[in-house]
Design a protein around this motif. Structure first.
Motif, PDB file in Angstrom:
ATOM      1  N   THR A   1      21.941  54.761  34.488  1.00 39.31           N
ATOM      2  CA  THR A   1      21.965  55.610  33.235  1.00 39.31           C
ATOM      3  C   THR A   1      22.755  57.204  33.439  1.00 39.31           C
ATOM      4  N   PHE A   2      23.535  57.800  32.173  1.00 42.11           N
ATOM      5  CA  PHE A   2      24.310  59.010  32.694  1.00 42.11           C
ATOM      6  C   PHE A   2      23.624  59.642  30.810  1.00 42.11           C
ATOM      7  N   PHE A   3      23.341  60.617  30.973  1.00 48.96           N
ATOM      8  CA  PHE A   3      23.501  61.984  30.576  1.00 48.96           C
ATOM      9  C   PHE A   3      25.162  62.637  29.668  1.00 48.96           C
TER      10      PHE A   3
ATOM     11  N   LYS B   1      27.613  69.490  17.112  1.00 47.64           N
ATOM     12  CA  LYS B   1      27.524  69.268  18.920  1.00 47.64           C
ATOM     13  C   LYS B   1      26.730  68.222  18.796  1.00 47.64           C
ATOM     14  N   GLY B   2      26.886  67.301  19.764  1.00 51.05           N
ATOM     15  CA  GLY B   2      26.213  66.455  20.613  1.00 51.05           C
ATOM     16  C   GLY B   2      25.179  65.966  21.774  1.00 51.05           C
ATOM     17  N   THR B   3      24.617  65.421  22.054  1.00 53.57           N
ATOM     18  CA  THR B   3      23.923  65.062  23.242  1.00 53.57           C
ATOM     19  C   THR B   3      23.874  63.711  22.610  1.00 53.57           C
ATOM     20  N   GLY B   4      23.667  62.520  24.259  1.00 48.93           N
ATOM     21  CA  GLY B   4      23.433  61.489  24.588  1.00 48.93           C
ATOM     22  C   GLY B   4      23.451  61.007  25.429  1.00 48.93           C
ATOM     23  N   VAL B   5      22.426  60.111  26.101  1.00 51.00           N
ATOM     24  CA  VAL B   5      22.038  59.156  27.159  1.00 51.00           C
ATOM     25  C   VAL B   5      22.191  57.817  26.358  1.00 51.00           C
TER      26      VAL B   5
ATOM     27  N   THR C   1      26.915  64.698  32.007  1.00 51.50           N
ATOM     28  CA  THR C   1      26.254  66.010  32.004  1.00 51.50           C
ATOM     29  C   THR C   1      25.237  65.788  33.222  1.00 51.50           C
ATOM     30  N   GLY C   2      25.337  64.429  34.008  1.00 48.55           N
ATOM     31  CA  GLY C   2      24.414  64.153  34.829  1.00 48.55           C
ATOM     32  C   GLY C   2      23.705  62.538  34.764  1.00 48.55           C
ATOM     33  N   GLY C   3      23.348  61.920  35.290  1.00 49.07           N
ATOM     34  CA  GLY C   3      23.091  60.583  35.772  1.00 49.07           C
ATOM     35  C   GLY C   3      22.499  59.443  36.971  1.00 49.07           C
TER      36      GLY C   3
END
Length: 129
Positions: free
Chosen positions: A104-106, A121-125, A98-100
């Motif tokens: 690093t990226f998201f 669902k999940g999110t991560g860095v 989704t970005g970065g």
């Protein structure tokens, strides 16, 4: 579909999940729901959900388009929301970058079963290595 496929890790081979699609900003893993991944309730263990989300989201940021130029990433942060119980026979996990920036990226991920039921669902860095 991707033009090349990342060889499975020993961990992926052990658990039995497969990379079925990979392209710029996207990765998809699938896994059969079998007894060996069940918790005490007979449902896929939450660690399986987290593993699939972490794997798909992490790989989503590593596409280069060149099988000779591999990019690796480390998980800095992983957040999982457990939502439902599977009704089907396969787990399907899609991760999207989704970005970065340069280091690093998201990413975000969605885990469903083969009936389309939302499971997590999940999110991560992630940090590039």
């Amino acid at each position: 579909m991707s033009d090349y496929n990342e060889p499975p890790s020993a961990f992926a081979l052990h658990l039995g999940y497969d990379l079925v699609e990979w392209r710029e900003g996207y990765a998809r893993y699938e896994m059969p729901i079998i007894e060996a991944i069940a918790n005490r309730q007979g449902l896929p263990h939450g660690g399986v959900h987290a593993t699939l989300l972490d794997s798909a989201m992490g790989l989503s940021g590593c596409w280069t388009g060149d099988p000779d130029r591999r990019v690796m990433a480390l998980t800095l942060s992983l957040n999982v929301q457990y939502i439902g119980r599977p009704a089907g026979t396969r787990l399907i996990c899609e991760g999207r970058k989704t970005g970065g920036g340069r280091s690093t990226f998201f990413a975000e991920g969605v885990l469903t079963d083969d009936t389309g039921l939302l499971l997590a669902k999940g999110t991560g860095v992630f940090r590039y290595r």
